[in-house]
Design an enzyme around this catalytic site. Structure first.
Site, mmCIF file in Angstrom:
data_model
loop_
_atom_site.group_PDB
_atom_site.id
_atom_site.type_symbol
_atom_site.label_atom_id
_atom_site.label_comp_id
_atom_site.label_asym_id
_atom_site.label_seq_id
_atom_site.Cartn_x
_atom_site.Cartn_y
_atom_site.Cartn_z
ATOM 1 N N LYS A 193 0.918 -1.279 0.025
ATOM 2 C CA LYS A 193 0.080 0.067 0.043
ATOM 3 C C LYS A 193 0.849 1.280 -0.030
ATOM 4 C CE LYS A 193 -1.822 2.903 3.122
ATOM 5 N NZ LYS A 193 -1.858 4.035 2.215
ATOM 6 N N GLY A 246 7.125 5.330 7.781
ATOM 7 C CA GLY A 246 6.364 6.457 8.068
ATOM 8 C C GLY A 246 6.662 7.120 9.224
ATOM 9 N N SER A 247 5.580 7.912 9.810
ATOM 10 C CA SER A 247 5.800 8.652 10.978
ATOM 11 C C SER A 247 5.842 7.872 12.166
ATOM 12 C CB SER A 247 4.574 9.670 11.268
ATOM 13 O OG SER A 247 3.526 9.033 11.377
ATOM 14 N N GLY A 251 3.578 4.551 12.957
ATOM 15 C CA GLY A 251 4.293 3.240 13.252
ATOM 16 C C GLY A 251 4.061 2.642 14.600
ATOM 17 N N GLU A 268 10.444 1.649 10.126
ATOM 18 C CA GLU A 268 11.207 2.768 9.858
ATOM 19 C C GLU A 268 10.731 4.098 10.077
ATOM 20 O OE1 GLU A 268 14.620 2.851 9.127
ATOM 21 O OE2 GLU A 268 14.809 0.551 8.452
ATOM 22 N N CYS A 302 13.350 11.499 5.904
ATOM 23 C CA CYS A 302 13.698 11.377 7.234
ATOM 24 C C CYS A 302 15.061 11.494 7.759
ATOM 25 C CB CYS A 302 13.344 9.750 7.495
ATOM 26 S SG CYS A 302 14.508 8.790 6.267
ATOM 27 N N GLU A 404 9.796 16.615 14.789
ATOM 28 C CA GLU A 404 10.129 16.452 13.498
ATOM 29 C C GLU A 404 9.104 17.419 12.606
ATOM 30 O OE1 GLU A 404 9.085 12.898 11.306
ATOM 31 O OE2 GLU A 404 11.112 12.959 10.331
HETATM 32 P P1 NAD Z 1 2.523 8.598 7.753
HETATM 33 O O1 NAD Z 1 2.777 8.013 9.018
HETATM 34 O O2 NAD Z 1 1.596 9.413 7.814
HETATM 35 O O3 NAD Z 1 2.281 7.592 6.802
HETATM 36 C C1 NAD Z 1 2.850 6.415 6.175
HETATM 37 C C2 NAD Z 1 1.989 5.254 5.445
HETATM 38 O O4 NAD Z 1 1.228 4.713 6.567
HETATM 39 C C3 NAD Z 1 1.106 5.774 4.424
HETATM 40 O O5 NAD Z 1 0.894 4.840 3.513
HETATM 41 C C4 NAD Z 1 -0.278 5.961 5.275
HETATM 42 O O6 NAD Z 1 -1.368 5.794 4.696
HETATM 43 C C5 NAD Z 1 -0.090 4.847 6.128
HETATM 44 N N1 NAD Z 1 -1.081 4.881 7.412
HETATM 45 C C6 NAD Z 1 -1.561 6.062 7.966
HETATM 46 N N2 NAD Z 1 -2.410 5.829 8.956
HETATM 47 C C7 NAD Z 1 -2.255 4.441 9.153
HETATM 48 C C8 NAD Z 1 -2.855 3.422 10.173
HETATM 49 N N3 NAD Z 1 -3.606 3.880 11.120
HETATM 50 N N4 NAD Z 1 -2.400 2.141 9.944
HETATM 51 C C9 NAD Z 1 -1.680 1.666 8.997
HETATM 52 N N5 NAD Z 1 -1.123 2.510 7.938
HETATM 53 C C10 NAD Z 1 -1.358 3.863 8.275
HETATM 54 O O7 NAD Z 1 3.777 9.161 7.230
HETATM 55 P P2 NAD Z 1 4.173 9.991 5.818
HETATM 56 O O8 NAD Z 1 3.495 11.332 6.272
HETATM 57 O O9 NAD Z 1 3.609 9.361 4.783
HETATM 58 O O10 NAD Z 1 5.671 10.015 5.720
HETATM 59 C C11 NAD Z 1 6.516 10.983 6.387
HETATM 60 C C12 NAD Z 1 6.952 10.404 7.827
HETATM 61 O O11 NAD Z 1 7.616 9.003 7.527
HETATM 62 C C13 NAD Z 1 8.155 11.101 8.430
HETATM 63 O O12 NAD Z 1 8.143 11.002 10.009
HETATM 64 C C14 NAD Z 1 9.467 10.504 8.080
HETATM 65 O O13 NAD Z 1 10.528 10.742 9.032
HETATM 66 C C15 NAD Z 1 9.163 9.046 8.020
HETATM 67 N N6 NAD Z 1 10.215 8.344 6.925
HETATM 68 C C16 NAD Z 1 10.839 7.476 7.636
HETATM 69 C C17 NAD Z 1 11.945 6.882 6.922
HETATM 70 C C18 NAD Z 1 12.844 6.074 7.423
HETATM 71 O O14 NAD Z 1 13.455 4.865 6.693
HETATM 72 N N7 NAD Z 1 13.197 6.258 8.798
HETATM 73 C C19 NAD Z 1 11.877 7.200 5.436
HETATM 74 C C20 NAD Z 1 10.903 7.835 4.785
HETATM 75 C C21 NAD Z 1 9.995 8.624 5.587
#
Ligand code: NAD
Length: 518
Positions: A193, A246-247, A251, A268, A302, A404
């Site tokens: 997804k 993601g965030s 996570g 991550e 990130c 962040e």
């Molecule tokens: P996000 O957490 O909003 O979304 C990430 C993914 O999770 C998306 O596909 C989203 O639709 C999904 N999601 C949202 N709610 C969910 C739920 N309740 N259950 C399961 N999945 C859900 O993050 P974002 O805004 O897309 O990305 C930015 C964040 O990602 C920043 O915090 C950044 O630091 C982090 N990031 C980390 C890395 C790493 O490798 N450490 C790399 C890139 C981005």
């Protein structure tokens, strides 16, 4: 993050339906619409009048269908010899290479990053695909001496099973490939997804897999919102492993869902990365590194260099050069090759970043040295543009130095010593990347050893990972796994220890049968 586009989608769905390209999910080797009948519009963050396409706002039933397809395909795929699986991945790599320019333009259009960076993102997907494919002829296990005579001991990798992959929007092809390709070479089947803001780049990646000959059901793509599709993937009883980027907040939700059924969970998450600039640093080089680390991808990495911890002896010189360079950066549509900094991803991101401008200046009491404004006039009127921003006189406890922001904003923090700088660098909830600029090898190695992060750079910014080294972070950034490198295989395979007794008699282990030697 995706809320802004979501709102826009609902307002404009009826106006754009006819002329808008419609995309589908990929389930069991077929491109199929969502059972929900709902859509998410994908719009260009540099010009929201530009509608890229509409993608399924899928339902839980779509996830269930994708998981069923992955289950049906699993046995044949896991029993396909790994070198054969790898041949298909090599072909996928060739296809990605062939269509790199198109994928690059698509990515800039849906995500906003400048063309050179989008090309780098696609290239990372290519590199990762080839690298994972190379593992098809390795996937090394090991042998080791057994405790007893006429006994052989070894360890082999086996696939985990059905995997759910959930990815963010900031590296919309690279991050999906970091998960997908190792998962496949290890013999797993997958439901992926992408983020709701950037489904096209993942669609392109899956198209390449289809054309390369990945069998039906081995890879399944379901687009949609996190709270429906993401939540169902996280909690689906048949998905043995969830790999999430993601965030940190999301996570944690994913981790809870996995804990319920004891699924493997690889996370991550966020970062608040620091560059330490010592008094012996090459200041011009450090300024260039800071500009690249803080404002590349509009600060939406990130690994972004969102904190610059600068020795007092060079603080003034460094800050004034940094401010001068930040002011020179050209903000605009990433498709224009003269542009340095593209838009941020959506309206929610603008609002969040602008809130931090206010917090920095008015709550924290830092000095807004340059930038700080949203750009809304002329060419900027239809996009999400923010000036590259530098806060100076920042103290480590300020919110802008702790949280962040995920935008083109960096904080300069003065320090009096290396040890204090390291303490500041470590004094956040995250632990992804850190860096130091110094000419002194002793200082460099001391900082390398003492910073509690997954990645460290010497005389370079905090960004720029390569696919053959492990990637991930400590504390709030991760849960102990590493992607990329060969270490990613430890996420996507299970170890099986095997003992072969060829003595022809019962030899009992775990019984105290040791005799004194001699
Ligand atoms: P996000 O957490 O909003 O979304 C990430 C993914 O999770 C998306 O596909 C989203 O639709 C999904 N999601 C949202 N709610 C969910 C739920 N309740 N259950 C399961 N999945 C859900 O993050 P974002 O805004 O897309 O990305 C930015 C964040 O990602 C920043 O915090 C950044 O630091 C982090 N990031 C980390 C890395 C790493 O490798 N450490 C790399 C890139 C981005």
């Amino acid at each position: 993050m995706a809320q802004a586009k979501k709102a826009l989608t609902r307002q404009t769905r009826s106006q754009n339906t006819k002329q808008t390209q419609t995309y589908k999910n990929y389930i069991g080797g077929e491109w199929v619409p969502s059972r929900s009948g709902d859509w998410i519009e994908n719009r260009n963050p540099a010009d929201t009048r530009d509608v890229i396409g509409r993608f399924p706002a899928s339902s839980e039933a779509d996830v269930d269908a994708a998981v069923a397809a992955a289950a049906a395909a699993f046995d044949a795929w896991r029993l396909t010899p790994a070198p054969r699986r790898a041949e298909i991945l090599f072909r996928a790599g060739e296809i990605l290479m062939r269509d790199k320019d198109k994928y690059t333009r698509d990515m800039t259009r849906e995500m906003g990053k400048v063309l050179k960076e989008a090309g780098g993102d696609v290239q990372e997907a290519i590199d990762c695909t080839y690298y994972a494919a190379g593992e098809g002829r390795r996937l090394h296990g090991f042998t080791t001496p057994a405790e007893m005579p006429d006994k052989f001991a070894m360890c082999v990798r086996q696939p985990v099973g059905l995997c759910g992959l959930i990815t963010p929007w900031n590296f919309p092809m690279a991050i999906p490939s970091w998960k997908l390709m190792p998962a496949l070479v290890c013999g797993n089947t997958v439901v992926i997804k992408p983020a709701e803001d950037t489904p096209l780049s993942t669609h392109n990646l899956i198209k390449a897999c289809e054309e390369a000959g990945v069998p039906p059901g081995v890879v399944n793509l379901v687009t949609g919102y996190g709270e429906t599709v993401g939540a169902r993937i996280s909690s689906h009883p048949s998905l043995r492993l969830i790999s999430f980027t993601g965030s940190t907040e999301t996570g944690r939700t994913v981790a809870y869902a996995c804990a319920e059924r004891n699924a493997i969970c690889s996370l991550e998450m966020g970062g608040k990365n620091a560059i330490i600039i010592m008094d012996d640093a090459d200041v011009d080089n450090a300024v260039e590194g800071a500009v690249w680390g803080a404002f590349g991808t509009s600060g939406q990495r990130c690994t972004a260099s969102s904190r610059l911890i600068v020795h007092k002896k060079v603080y003034k010189k460094f800050s004034s050069k940094l401010i001068e360079r930040a002011k020179q950066l050209r903000v605009g549509n990433g498709a224009d090759s003269a542009v340095d900094v593209g838009p941020v991803i959506n309206r929610d991101a603008v609002e969040k970043i602008m809130r931090y401008m206010d917090i920095g200046e008015n709550e924290d009491g830092a000095t807004l040295a340059c930038g700080g404004k949203q750009l809304t006039k002329g060419d900027y009127v239809h996009g999400y543009f923010i000036e590259p921003t530098v806060f100076t006189d920042v103290t480590p406890d300020m919110r802008i130095a702790q949280e962040e922001i995920f935008g083109p904003v960096t904080s300069v923090i003065p320090t009096k010593s290396l040890d204090e700088a390291i303490e500041i660098a470590n004094g956040v909830r995250y632990g992804l990347s850190a860096a130091i600029y110094t000419q002194d090898v002793n200082r460099a190695f001391h900082a390398m050893n003492e910073t509690y992060t997954g990645i460290f750079y010497i005389n370079s910014a905090t960004i720029g990972a390569e696919v053959h080294l492990p990637f991930g972070g400590t504390k709030g950034t991760g849960n102990g796994h590493r992607e990329a490198g060969t270490q990613v295989l430890d996420i996507f395979s299970e170890w099986k220890s095997i003992y072969v007794d060829y003595s022809g008699k019962l030899q009992r282990a775990q019984i105290d049968n040791k005799k004194a030697i001699g």
